[in-house]
Design a protein around this motif. Structure first.
Motif, PDB file in Angstrom:
ATOM      1  N   ASN A 101       0.814  -1.218   0.000  1.00 35.29           N
ATOM      2  CA  ASN A 101       0.000   0.000   0.000  1.00 35.29           C
ATOM      3  C   ASN A 101       0.846   1.266   0.000  1.00 35.29           C
ATOM      4  OD1 ASN A 101      -2.557  -1.285   0.062  1.00 35.29           O
ATOM      5  ND2 ASN A 101      -2.246  -1.756   2.228  1.00 35.29           N
ATOM      6  N   THR A 102       2.168   1.109  -0.071  1.00 34.45           N
ATOM      7  CA  THR A 102       3.055   2.263  -0.079  1.00 34.45           C
ATOM      8  C   THR A 102       2.919   3.022  -1.392  1.00 34.45           C
ATOM      9  OG1 THR A 102       4.635   0.992   1.229  1.00 34.45           O
ATOM     10  CG2 THR A 102       5.465   2.998   0.195  1.00 34.45           C
ATOM     11  N   SER A 103       3.015   4.333  -1.323  1.00 33.76           N
ATOM     12  CA  SER A 103       2.982   5.144  -2.544  1.00 33.76           C
ATOM     13  C   SER A 103       4.110   4.696  -3.472  1.00 33.76           C
ATOM     14  CB  SER A 103       3.162   6.624  -2.194  1.00 33.76           C
ATOM     15  OG  SER A 103       3.378   7.378  -3.361  1.00 33.76           O
ATOM     16  N   PRO A 104       3.795   4.262  -4.715  1.00 37.39           N
ATOM     17  CA  PRO A 104       4.822   3.753  -5.620  1.00 37.39           C
ATOM     18  C   PRO A 104       5.975   4.727  -5.825  1.00 37.39           C
ATOM     19  CG  PRO A 104       2.655   3.330  -6.513  1.00 37.39           C
ATOM     20  CD  PRO A 104       2.466   4.224  -5.320  1.00 37.39           C
ATOM     21  N   ILE A 105       5.646   6.003  -6.036  1.00 35.33           N
ATOM     22  CA  ILE A 105       6.693   6.967  -6.357  1.00 35.33           C
ATOM     23  C   ILE A 105       7.631   7.208  -5.177  1.00 35.33           C
ATOM     24  CG2 ILE A 105       5.488   9.098  -5.719  1.00 35.33           C
ATOM     25  CD1 ILE A 105       6.542  10.263  -8.398  1.00 35.33           C
ATOM     26  N   SER A 106       7.127   7.065  -3.942  1.00 36.94           N
ATOM     27  CA  SER A 106       7.988   7.242  -2.777  1.00 36.94           C
ATOM     28  C   SER A 106       8.897   6.030  -2.580  1.00 36.94           C
ATOM     29  CB  SER A 106       7.146   7.480  -1.518  1.00 36.94           C
ATOM     30  OG  SER A 106       6.311   6.369  -1.255  1.00 36.94           O
ATOM     31  N   LEU A 107       8.414   4.842  -2.933  1.00 34.51           N
ATOM     32  CA  LEU A 107       9.215   3.632  -2.790  1.00 34.51           C
ATOM     33  C   LEU A 107      10.385   3.614  -3.774  1.00 34.51           C
ATOM     34  CD1 LEU A 107       9.498   0.799  -1.448  1.00 34.51           C
ATOM     35  CD2 LEU A 107       8.218  -0.074  -3.410  1.00 34.51           C
ATOM     36  N   VAL A 108      10.177   4.168  -4.974  1.00 31.52           N
ATOM     37  CA  VAL A 108      11.206   4.135  -6.005  1.00 31.52           C
ATOM     38  C   VAL A 108      12.495   4.791  -5.537  1.00 31.52           C
ATOM     39  CG1 VAL A 108      11.812   4.893  -8.338  1.00 31.52           C
ATOM     40  CG2 VAL A 108       9.542   4.024  -7.876  1.00 31.52           C
ATOM     41  N   SER A 109      12.386   5.837  -4.724  1.00 31.40           N
ATOM     42  CA  SER A 109      13.586   6.511  -4.220  1.00 31.40           C
ATOM     43  C   SER A 109      14.461   5.535  -3.444  1.00 31.40           C
ATOM     44  CB  SER A 109      13.198   7.688  -3.316  1.00 31.40           C
ATOM     45  OG  SER A 109      12.487   8.657  -4.045  1.00 31.40           O
ATOM     46  N   HIS A 110      13.832   4.673  -2.643  1.00 31.36           N
ATOM     47  CA  HIS A 110      14.579   3.682  -1.874  1.00 31.36           C
ATOM     48  C   HIS A 110      15.206   2.638  -2.807  1.00 31.36           C
ATOM     49  CE1 HIS A 110      15.834   1.275   1.488  1.00 31.36           C
ATOM     50  NE2 HIS A 110      15.097   0.244   1.095  1.00 31.36           N
ATOM     51  N   VAL A 111      14.437   2.204  -3.815  1.00 30.09           N
ATOM     52  CA  VAL A 111      14.950   1.236  -4.787  1.00 30.09           C
ATOM     53  C   VAL A 111      16.139   1.825  -5.544  1.00 30.09           C
ATOM     54  CG1 VAL A 111      14.399  -0.083  -6.867  1.00 30.09           C
ATOM     55  CG2 VAL A 111      12.705   0.134  -5.047  1.00 30.09           C
ATOM     56  N   LYS A 112      16.003   3.088  -5.954  1.00 26.23           N
ATOM     57  CA  LYS A 112      17.077   3.757  -6.695  1.00 26.23           C
ATOM     58  C   LYS A 112      18.349   3.836  -5.859  1.00 26.23           C
ATOM     59  CE  LYS A 112      18.343   8.131  -8.897  1.00 26.23           C
ATOM     60  NZ  LYS A 112      17.950   9.539  -9.117  1.00 26.23           N
ATOM     61  N   ASN A 113      18.217   4.205  -4.599  1.00 25.44           N
ATOM     62  CA  ASN A 113      19.389   4.301  -3.725  1.00 25.44           C
ATOM     63  C   ASN A 113      20.061   2.949  -3.548  1.00 25.44           C
ATOM     64  OD1 ASN A 113      19.018   7.049  -3.351  1.00 25.44           O
ATOM     65  ND2 ASN A 113      17.767   6.780  -1.512  1.00 25.44           N
ATOM     66  N   SER A 114      19.269   1.889  -3.477  1.00 26.68           N
ATOM     67  CA  SER A 114      19.829   0.549  -3.291  1.00 26.68           C
ATOM     68  C   SER A 114      20.557   0.064  -4.540  1.00 26.68           C
ATOM     69  CB  SER A 114      18.721  -0.452  -2.931  1.00 26.68           C
ATOM     70  OG  SER A 114      18.155  -0.143  -1.684  1.00 26.68           O
ATOM     71  N   LEU A 115      19.978   0.331  -5.713  1.00 28.00           N
ATOM     72  CA  LEU A 115      20.572  -0.152  -6.963  1.00 28.00           C
ATOM     73  C   LEU A 115      21.705   0.738  -7.468  1.00 28.00           C
ATOM     74  CD1 LEU A 115      17.357  -1.290  -8.866  1.00 28.00           C
ATOM     75  CD2 LEU A 115      18.988  -2.706  -7.630  1.00 28.00           C
ATOM     76  N   GLY A 116      21.749   1.972  -6.977  1.00 27.42           N
ATOM     77  CA  GLY A 116      22.850   2.874  -7.332  1.00 27.42           C
ATOM     78  C   GLY A 116      22.964   3.112  -8.821  1.00 27.42           C
ATOM     79  N   SER A 117      24.167   2.966  -9.360  1.00 25.58           N
ATOM     80  CA  SER A 117      24.431   3.264 -10.774  1.00 25.58           C
ATOM     81  C   SER A 117      23.739   2.296 -11.725  1.00 25.58           C
ATOM     82  CB  SER A 117      25.944   3.237 -11.035  1.00 25.58           C
ATOM     83  OG  SER A 117      26.475   1.954 -10.760  1.00 25.58           O
ATOM     84  N   GLU A 118      23.259   1.162 -11.200  1.00 25.00           N
ATOM     85  CA  GLU A 118      22.597   0.173 -12.056  1.00 25.00           C
ATOM     86  C   GLU A 118      21.086   0.368 -12.123  1.00 25.00           C
ATOM     87  OE1 GLU A 118      24.217  -2.069 -14.044  1.00 25.00           O
ATOM     88  OE2 GLU A 118      25.871  -0.778 -13.353  1.00 25.00           O
ATOM     89  N   PHE A 119      20.589   1.390 -11.448  1.00 23.37           N
ATOM     90  CA  PHE A 119      19.139   1.601 -11.390  1.00 23.37           C
ATOM     91  C   PHE A 119      18.527   1.753 -12.777  1.00 23.37           C
ATOM     92  CE2 PHE A 119      15.643   4.786 -11.241  1.00 23.37           C
ATOM     93  CZ  PHE A 119      14.689   4.003 -10.610  1.00 23.37           C
ATOM     94  N   ARG A 120      19.073   2.650 -13.575  1.00 25.27           N
ATOM     95  CA  ARG A 120      18.505   2.892 -14.908  1.00 25.27           C
ATOM     96  C   ARG A 120      18.636   1.660 -15.796  1.00 25.27           C
ATOM     97  NH1 ARG A 120      19.944   9.109 -16.814  1.00 25.27           N
ATOM     98  NH2 ARG A 120      18.925  10.161 -15.055  1.00 25.27           N
ATOM     99  N   THR A 121      19.732   0.925 -15.669  1.00 24.98           N
ATOM    100  CA  THR A 121      19.917  -0.283 -16.469  1.00 24.98           C
ATOM    101  C   THR A 121      18.851  -1.320 -16.129  1.00 24.98           C
ATOM    102  OG1 THR A 121      22.304   0.085 -16.621  1.00 24.98           O
ATOM    103  CG2 THR A 121      21.510  -2.156 -17.032  1.00 24.98           C
ATOM    104  N   GLU A 122      18.574  -1.477 -14.834  1.00 28.08           N
ATOM    105  CA  GLU A 122      17.541  -2.435 -14.419  1.00 28.08           C
ATOM    106  C   GLU A 122      16.167  -1.997 -14.922  1.00 28.08           C
ATOM    107  OE1 GLU A 122      17.961  -5.244 -13.257  1.00 28.08           O
ATOM    108  OE2 GLU A 122      19.935  -5.264 -12.316  1.00 28.08           O
ATOM    109  N   VAL A 123      15.862  -0.700 -14.829  1.00 32.15           N
ATOM    110  CA  VAL A 123      14.586  -0.180 -15.329  1.00 32.15           C
ATOM    111  C   VAL A 123      14.470  -0.442 -16.827  1.00 32.15           C
ATOM    112  CG1 VAL A 123      13.205   1.897 -15.749  1.00 32.15           C
ATOM    113  CG2 VAL A 123      14.336   1.584 -13.544  1.00 32.15           C
ATOM    114  N   CYS A 124      15.547  -0.161 -17.544  1.00 31.05           N
ATOM    115  CA  CYS A 124      15.571  -0.345 -18.994  1.00 31.05           C
ATOM    116  C   CYS A 124      15.320  -1.806 -19.365  1.00 31.05           C
ATOM    117  CB  CYS A 124      16.914   0.125 -19.549  1.00 31.05           C
ATOM    118  SG  CYS A 124      16.993   0.194 -21.347  1.00 31.05           S
TER     119      CYS A 124
END
Length: 351
Positions: A101-124
């Protein structure tokens, strides 16, 4: 619980039949007027297409919630420092999607910080994992609208809120020249169709995964930054097009606060200017009649068709209320019963 088998009739009694019939007539009349206005905009090259997530989903791309649910296992792999097999990745994604039930857009910040430089690659990678361009009739319809004409009619430009290059790939196959615009100071050539990626751009070849100059509006802080910056190139571009052109929203429910703010600002400057959005109706056939019976205290013996008849009347009015809510933003709704109708509407604009 009431067991009165005629209780469902009260649903219909809440709505005056004349009002419903009047709205249906108005809706049909308005539909043709709206299509005629879009045809005129197309013929004068005044038409701008605004594309939402529904366009990419039609080609197999994940929805916003699906994308985030698939990023969560990737984040867990980093945080737990262990590889998760595909079976458990799918299980975690499914559980997250259904119960979070967490706001999706607020959770992404945590995911981005965890994945670091690979965040965009994983999204892609996740964006394009299940894409099938051949199955998307919506993209095919859009590409037909975007084809240049000898009489200088057609689509002026495209604004997309999607990160992907699906439209570009379809246009490339049809030899239609385009320019993907995803940051300030990029300018299309005279013969190129401008495609403005106002939330950022992650082409399928991964070429921009590490472009630090490009903003990817995917996290809460990035969204707020764009929302609050009146001089942001994406805001200026959208506002300019909304003020000067006729815009058609496809695959978008137009609920994003920034989009609504820009529509409001543009309409305040020109009350005569209207834009259009293709939006799916609320339909009685898609409602679980057993849940409705339970909610209204109806007997289980009440025929489903009787419940649906009452619901149809109510939903017509709900659709009308939602339509009226968009009007102060200068937005008119083109209602559809199924997403399969979108390509037909696009072809009707071609005349």
């Amino acid at each position: 619980m009431s067991t009165n088998p005629t209780a469902s009739g009260k649903i219909s009694q809440l709505i005056n039949d004349n009002l419903v019939n009047e709205y249906r007539f108005y809706n049909q009349k308005s539909y043709q007027e709206d299509i005629d206005n879009l045809i005129r905009a197309f013929n004068s090259k005044d038409l701008v297409l605004f594309l939402g997530a529904g366009v990419s989903i039609d080609a197999g791309a994940p929805s916003w919630k699906e994308l985030i649910s698939k990023l969560v296992p990737k984040m867990l792999e980093v945080e737990l420092k262990t590889k998760i097999d595909q079976y458990h990745i799918d299980e975690i994604s499914r559980i997250y999607k259904n119960f979070n039930n967490t706001s999706p857009i607020s959770l992404v910040s945590h995911v981005k910080n965890s994945l670091g430089s690979e965040f965009r690659t994983e999204v892609c990678n996740l964006l394009y994992a299940n894409v099938n361009l051949e199955k998307s009739e919506i993209l095919k319809g859009i590409s037909k609208l975007c084809r240049p004409t000898r009489d200088n009619s057609g689509v002026h430009s495209v604004v997309t809120y999607n990160f992907d290059d699906l439209l570009e790939r379809v246009l490339y196959k049809k030899d239609i020249e385009y320019a993907s615009i995803y940051k300030d100071e990029q300018v299309p050539k005279a013969r190129e169709l401008a495609i403005y990626h106002v939330h950022g751009f992650l082409p399928s070849d991964g070429s921009l995964n590490h472009d630090k100059e490009m903003d990817l509006v995917f996290t809460e802080d990035a969204y707020h930054s764009q929302f609050l910056d009146p001089y942001n190139w994406a805001n200026i571009t959208q506002l300019s097009l909304l003020r000067e052109k006729t815009c058609l929203f496809i695959g978008s429910s137009v609920t994003d606060p920034n989009i609504r703010r820009l529509l409001d600002v543009a309409h305040r400057k020109n009350k005569e200017k209207y834009h259009y959005a293709i939006i799916k109706k609320h339909l009685a056939d898609e409602v679980n009649t057993e849940e409705i019976k339970n909610m209204l205290g109806l007997s289980i013996d009440v025929p489903d068709e009787e419940v649906k008849t009452g619901l149809e009347a109510v939903l017509e009015i709900i659709n009308k209320i939602e339509e009226d809510a968009y009007k102060p933003l200068g937005l008119k709704i083109i209602w559809i019963n199924s997403f399969d109708e979108i390509p037909k509407i696009l072809l009707s604009i071609l005349g």
